[in-house]
Design a protein around this motif. Structure first.
Motif, PDB file in Angstrom:
ATOM      1  N   TYR A 196      -2.991  -3.902  -9.204  1.00  0.00           N
ATOM      2  CA  TYR A 196      -2.035  -3.990 -10.314  1.00  0.00           C
ATOM      3  C   TYR A 196      -1.903  -5.388 -10.913  1.00  0.00           C
ATOM      4  O   TYR A 196      -1.541  -5.521 -12.079  1.00  0.00           O
ATOM      5  N   ARG A 197      -2.182  -6.443 -10.126  1.00  0.00           N
ATOM      6  CA  ARG A 197      -1.832  -7.771 -10.577  1.00  0.00           C
ATOM      7  C   ARG A 197      -3.030  -8.672 -10.852  1.00  0.00           C
ATOM      8  O   ARG A 197      -2.855  -9.878 -11.060  1.00  0.00           O
ATOM      9  N   THR A 198      -4.267  -8.150 -10.846  1.00  0.00           N
ATOM     10  CA  THR A 198      -5.430  -8.952 -11.204  1.00  0.00           C
ATOM     11  C   THR A 198      -6.199  -8.263 -12.318  1.00  0.00           C
ATOM     12  O   THR A 198      -6.134  -7.037 -12.481  1.00  0.00           O
ATOM     13  N   TRP A 240      -1.715 -17.819  -4.288  1.00  0.00           N
ATOM     14  CA  TRP A 240      -1.478 -16.919  -5.426  1.00  0.00           C
ATOM     15  C   TRP A 240      -0.005 -16.921  -5.794  1.00  0.00           C
ATOM     16  O   TRP A 240       0.881 -16.844  -4.935  1.00  0.00           O
ATOM     17  N   GLN A 241       0.251 -17.020  -7.093  1.00  0.00           N
ATOM     18  CA  GLN A 241       1.618 -16.933  -7.600  1.00  0.00           C
ATOM     19  C   GLN A 241       1.735 -15.691  -8.486  1.00  0.00           C
ATOM     20  O   GLN A 241       0.955 -15.517  -9.426  1.00  0.00           O
ATOM     21  N   ASN A 242       2.680 -14.847  -8.156  1.00  0.00           N
ATOM     22  CA  ASN A 242       2.856 -13.569  -8.845  1.00  0.00           C
ATOM     23  C   ASN A 242       3.663 -13.785 -10.124  1.00  0.00           C
ATOM     24  O   ASN A 242       4.900 -13.770 -10.107  1.00  0.00           O
ATOM     25  N   LEU A 243       2.949 -13.952 -11.229  1.00  0.00           N
ATOM     26  CA  LEU A 243       3.632 -14.221 -12.491  1.00  0.00           C
ATOM     27  C   LEU A 243       4.356 -12.986 -13.029  1.00  0.00           C
ATOM     28  O   LEU A 243       5.141 -13.102 -13.975  1.00  0.00           O
ATOM     29  N   GLY A 244       4.129 -11.840 -12.428  1.00  0.00           N
ATOM     30  CA  GLY A 244       4.931 -10.675 -12.778  1.00  0.00           C
ATOM     31  C   GLY A 244       6.370 -10.812 -12.307  1.00  0.00           C
ATOM     32  O   GLY A 244       7.252 -10.107 -12.790  1.00  0.00           O
ATOM     33  N   GLU A 245       6.601 -11.722 -11.349  1.00  0.00           N
ATOM     34  CA  GLU A 245       7.951 -12.000 -10.854  1.00  0.00           C
ATOM     35  C   GLU A 245       8.504 -13.307 -11.426  1.00  0.00           C
ATOM     36  O   GLU A 245       9.527 -13.823 -10.940  1.00  0.00           O
ATOM     37  N   ASN A 253      13.092  -0.752  -5.536  1.00  0.00           N
ATOM     38  CA  ASN A 253      13.658  -1.187  -4.260  1.00  0.00           C
ATOM     39  C   ASN A 253      12.621  -1.768  -3.305  1.00  0.00           C
ATOM     40  O   ASN A 253      12.936  -2.097  -2.160  1.00  0.00           O
ATOM     41  N   THR A 254      11.358  -1.844  -3.759  1.00  0.00           N
ATOM     42  CA  THR A 254      10.311  -2.405  -2.907  1.00  0.00           C
ATOM     43  C   THR A 254       9.806  -3.720  -3.494  1.00  0.00           C
ATOM     44  O   THR A 254       9.836  -3.932  -4.709  1.00  0.00           O
ATOM     45  N   TYR A 255       9.339  -4.595  -2.616  1.00  0.00           N
ATOM     46  CA  TYR A 255       8.674  -5.842  -3.002  1.00  0.00           C
ATOM     47  C   TYR A 255       9.524  -6.643  -3.994  1.00  0.00           C
ATOM     48  O   TYR A 255       9.041  -7.119  -5.018  1.00  0.00           O
ATOM     49  N   ILE A 256      10.791  -6.794  -3.677  1.00  0.00           N
ATOM     50  CA  ILE A 256      11.707  -7.571  -4.515  1.00  0.00           C
ATOM     51  C   ILE A 256      11.408  -9.064  -4.339  1.00  0.00           C
ATOM     52  O   ILE A 256      11.353  -9.574  -3.218  1.00  0.00           O
ATOM     53  N   ASP A 257      11.174  -9.750  -5.458  1.00  0.00           N
ATOM     54  CA  ASP A 257      10.888 -11.192  -5.457  1.00  0.00           C
ATOM     55  C   ASP A 257       9.681 -11.545  -4.589  1.00  0.00           C
ATOM     56  O   ASP A 257       9.694 -12.546  -3.859  1.00  0.00           O
ATOM     57  N   ASP A 258       8.616 -10.729  -4.657  1.00  0.00           N
ATOM     58  CA  ASP A 258       7.392 -11.092  -3.937  1.00  0.00           C
ATOM     59  C   ASP A 258       6.637 -12.140  -4.764  1.00  0.00           C
ATOM     60  O   ASP A 258       5.640 -11.869  -5.402  1.00  0.00           O
ATOM     61  N   LEU A 259       7.111 -13.358  -4.684  1.00  0.00           N
ATOM     62  CA  LEU A 259       6.631 -14.429  -5.559  1.00  0.00           C
ATOM     63  C   LEU A 259       5.227 -14.885  -5.202  1.00  0.00           C
ATOM     64  O   LEU A 259       4.449 -15.280  -6.083  1.00  0.00           O
ATOM     65  N   ILE A 260       4.857 -14.841  -3.901  1.00  0.00           N
ATOM     66  CA  ILE A 260       3.513 -15.291  -3.502  1.00  0.00           C
ATOM     67  C   ILE A 260       2.855 -14.318  -2.525  1.00  0.00           C
ATOM     68  O   ILE A 260       1.710 -14.542  -2.111  1.00  0.00           O
ATOM     69  N   GLY A 261       3.524 -13.278  -2.150  1.00  0.00           N
ATOM     70  CA  GLY A 261       2.997 -12.344  -1.164  1.00  0.00           C
ATOM     71  C   GLY A 261       4.142 -11.566  -0.537  1.00  0.00           C
ATOM     72  O   GLY A 261       5.207 -11.404  -1.135  1.00  0.00           O
ATOM     73  N   TRP A 262       3.947 -11.116   0.719  1.00  0.00           N
ATOM     74  CA  TRP A 262       4.963 -10.251   1.318  1.00  0.00           C
ATOM     75  C   TRP A 262       4.901 -10.341   2.840  1.00  0.00           C
ATOM     76  O   TRP A 262       3.863 -10.700   3.423  1.00  0.00           O
ATOM     77  N   ASP A 280       7.609  -4.443 -10.716  1.00  0.00           N
ATOM     78  CA  ASP A 280       7.803  -3.023 -10.390  1.00  0.00           C
ATOM     79  C   ASP A 280       6.534  -2.201 -10.622  1.00  0.00           C
ATOM     80  O   ASP A 280       6.563  -1.133 -11.223  1.00  0.00           O
ATOM     81  N   TRP A 281       5.394  -2.723 -10.134  1.00  0.00           N
ATOM     82  CA  TRP A 281       4.137  -2.021 -10.396  1.00  0.00           C
ATOM     83  C   TRP A 281       3.993  -0.721  -9.616  1.00  0.00           C
ATOM     84  O   TRP A 281       3.142   0.095  -9.923  1.00  0.00           O
ATOM     85  N   ASP A 282       4.817  -0.508  -8.594  1.00  0.00           N
ATOM     86  CA  ASP A 282       4.727   0.747  -7.845  1.00  0.00           C
ATOM     87  C   ASP A 282       5.807   1.745  -8.257  1.00  0.00           C
ATOM     88  O   ASP A 282       6.006   2.755  -7.593  1.00  0.00           O
ATOM     89  N   ASN A 283       6.495   1.449  -9.379  1.00  0.00           N
ATOM     90  CA  ASN A 283       7.530   2.349  -9.900  1.00  0.00           C
ATOM     91  C   ASN A 283       8.631   2.624  -8.890  1.00  0.00           C
ATOM     92  O   ASN A 283       9.205   3.710  -8.840  1.00  0.00           O
ATOM     93  N   ASN A 284       8.923   1.617  -8.074  1.00  0.00           N
ATOM     94  CA  ASN A 284      10.020   1.727  -7.110  1.00  0.00           C
ATOM     95  C   ASN A 284      10.749   0.391  -7.096  1.00  0.00           C
ATOM     96  O   ASN A 284      10.287  -0.568  -6.477  1.00  0.00           O
TER      97      ASN A 284
END
Length: 615
Positions: free
Chosen positions: A221-223, A89-94, A130-139, A124-128
């Motif tokens: 949030y991303r599907t 999976w590639q997070n196109l939101g990032e 400072n979290t999940y910065i550059d989560d391009l494919i996961g975490w 920034d789907w969790d409105n924060n």
């Protein structure tokens, strides 16, 4: 609409017909070109190969859907493995540089897209921020010493292969002329690493529930579907209220389908997270459908192949596949095999949501495992072994709710069911709009009490389409209440059954409670002649009713009024009475509308009457 099975049964009933069989259509079976496909006995056992034939693969119609997110919450995923990279999976939101990808093939290897590594949480789907910065494919919520990072790649040592093996079973790239196939064929793998890298050769899960929550949020949030399928091939023996709370949030708030391995100890024991509520617990079978070494328990939901399962492991040389696969055994393998089938089912039925998929994957499992395994496993290895073909070929079940009941007292003159009377009971059934049609349904009403006879207790009903209701007002259940029935509340069970096939059926059960009044019998015993109680009059009443009784022997009489909660709300009489006939008027003007109970107590005798106040 009648199922083929019901038509077959009807034809079989004709005396002139000796035997009935299906006339099967034969089609060319599709087989993927993955080089190790012939080592994957599990795919044919669960009939994924036949399920793929619902698509014209040779014509370019490919099973699966990249919008389906299969999360490996585990020790990490070798995401640049040549048999996994096509489905990562590639997070196109990032996708900060807007080139439509977050992975790039540079200098002969796959790397994070340099144009997307901007140290910003772009989606920034969790409105924060400072979290999940550059989560391009996961975490990676574990990282090193618990420090989060955005790369779920595990260390390359042998102890870290587990998450990559799981990922291959979830979503290895199928029909790519490499390695292995997966049931979901062409779905997306979400990589979530939940093991702290500051460990030796014994690698443990350290941040599993943080990983579950992240995977659930990504799916929400991303599907387009709004949910992810989260596999957890790990666990332990101890319950934790905070872990259950995390599962509840992931399932209820973020619509996640959570699936977990039941354990490998072959003991009758709960195992967590698999035994938590809202988790599909998976035990393991071998190629003969036997459960030989896997954990079994009443919380197990389904069985799945888990012995000798070939899948991907960390590929240290991207140009060499020879050491990139291995065959392992464990419920750790059984769980992702089942999860991948849920993904395939979702691709075939893209409108189905979380609960529909959970319901149908369990309902269509093959109960053959109970014919093969020992009796001590009865009820403890799930509903059956997962079966992809059955899951895809079975129409969506209905969801029938008992919306309301209505009863008429045929032989009475008030709204109270008295002993000796006959009651006609009608039910209003509603089929949820988001579910399937109820086909060839039937229902039955049963009572475990010896005080009732139910005529017409088994009924065939009309089909109920989604959003429709069914009311059996023309053929109500006829309940004869015996004269010896003591005063009290009695439970009846309404069983509704439909959508029967040779391997699955839909059933729901509801409890109906009827209150019976008896002036002559209390607790099953005839009231002695020295104390005779008459029916209150009037009843229903407003605002007062008259209580009447005869005392053939003197004694202290107590008359109390109770509400529906069993609380005393009034004491009407508490005094000695000589033999004779008496009356007492209860004025209930200070009380609200409703049902109340009058209890008479004399020596060791108690008698209760139901009255209804209608203002």
């Amino acid at each position: 609409f009648k199922s083929l099975y019901n038509i077959k049964m009807e034809l079989t009933s004709f005396p002139s017909i000796y035997h009935v069989e299906y006339d099967y259509l034969s089609v060319p079976l599709y087989q993927p070109n993955d080089t190790r496909y012939n080592q994957q006995w599990s795919l044919s056992k669960i009939q994924s190969d036949h399920a793929w034939d619902f698509w014209d693969v040779n014509g370019g119609d490919i099973p699966g859907d990249k919008d389906i997110l299969l999360a490996s919450v585990d020790t990490g995923v070798d995401w640049n493995h040549s048999d996994l990279i096509g489905n990562i999976w590639q997070n196109l939101g990032e996708d900060a540089d807007g080139d439509g990808r977050t992975l790039e093939f540079i200098n002969g290897e796959w790397v994070f897209d340099p144009g997307d590594l901007n140290n910003i949480d772009d989606d920034d789907w969790d409105n924060n921020p400072n979290t999940y910065i550059d989560d391009l494919i996961g975490w990676d919520p574990a990282g090193i010493n618990g420090m989060d990072d955005n790369d779920p790649m595990p260390p390359s040592s042998w102890a870290w292969h587990h998450g990559t093996h799981v990922a291959g079973l979830l979503g290895a790239t199928t029909d790519n002329n490499k390695g292995v196939a997966s049931s979901c064929f062409d779905c997306s793998i979400l990589s979530v690493k939940v093991s702290d890298e500051n460990q030796g050769n014994d690698v443990y899960i350290t941040d599993g529930y943080d990983g579950i929550l992240y995977a659930a949020k990504v799916g929400f949030y991303r599907t387009d579907r709004g949910f992810s399928i989260i596999n957890n091939s790990w666990g332990g023996l101890y319950f934790n209220i905070f872990e259950q709370a995390t599962i509840d949030v992931a399932h209820n708030d973020y619509n996640a389908i959570i699936i977990a391995a039941a354990g490998n100890d072959h003991v009758d024991a709960a195992h967590y997270p698999s035994s938590y509520e809202h988790v599909i617990s998976v035990t393991a079978t071998n190629s003969q459908d036997r459960v030989n070494w896997a954990t079994y328990h009443e919380t197990v939901d389904i069985a799945s192949p888990g012995e000798g399962i070939t899948s991907t492991i960390i590929q240290n040389n991207p140009n060499n596949e020879n050491n990139a696969y291995d065959s392992w055994s464990g419920t750790s393998m059984a769980s992702p095999v089942a999860a991948s089938v849920i993904g395939l089912l979702s691709s075939f039925n893209p409108d189905w949501g979380q609960v529909q998929l959970e319901t149908m994957i369990l309902a269509t499992s093959d109960p053959v495992i109970y014919d093969i395994n020992s009796n001590y496993l009865d009820g403890k290895i799930g509903q059956g072994r997962v079966d992809a073909l059955r899951a895809l070929s079975t129409p969506l079940f209905p969801k029938i709710d008992l919306a309301e009941i209505d009863y008429q007292i045929i032989t009475g003159d008030d709204f109270i069911i008295d002993a000796g009377e006959t009651v006609h009971l009608s039910t209003i059934l509603y089929n949820n709009l988001d579910w399937g049609a109820s086909t060839n349904p039937s229902m039955s009403l049963n009572s475990l009490s010896e005080y009732f006879v139910i005529d017409n207790s088994n009924q065939d009903t009309d089909n109920i389409n989604p959003g429709d209701v069914y009311l059996n007002i023309e053929t109500p259940f006829e309940i004869e209440v015996f004269e010896t029935t003591p005063t009290g509340d009695y439970e009846f069970e309404l069983i509704f059954n439909s959508n029967n096939t040779e391997y699955a059926s839909y059933e729901t059960r509801d409890t109906i409670v009827l209150s019976v009044n008896n002036n002559l019998y209390a607790d099953g015993n005839l009231i002695p002649e020295e104390f005779k109680v008459s029916k209150p009059f009037p009843n229903p009443f407003n605002p007062s009713t008259t209580l009447s009784w005869d005392m053939h022997e003197g004694g202290n009489l107590l008359i109390e009024v109770y509400d529906l909660n069993g609380s005393i709300i009034d004491v009407l009489v508490d005094s000695y009475y000589a033999p004779g006939a008496y009356q007492h008027v209860w004025n209930a003007s200070n009380f609200m509308n409703g049902i109340y109970f009058i209890r008479y107590s004399l020596k060791n005798i108690q008698h209760t009457q139901k009255v209804t106040l209608l203002k």
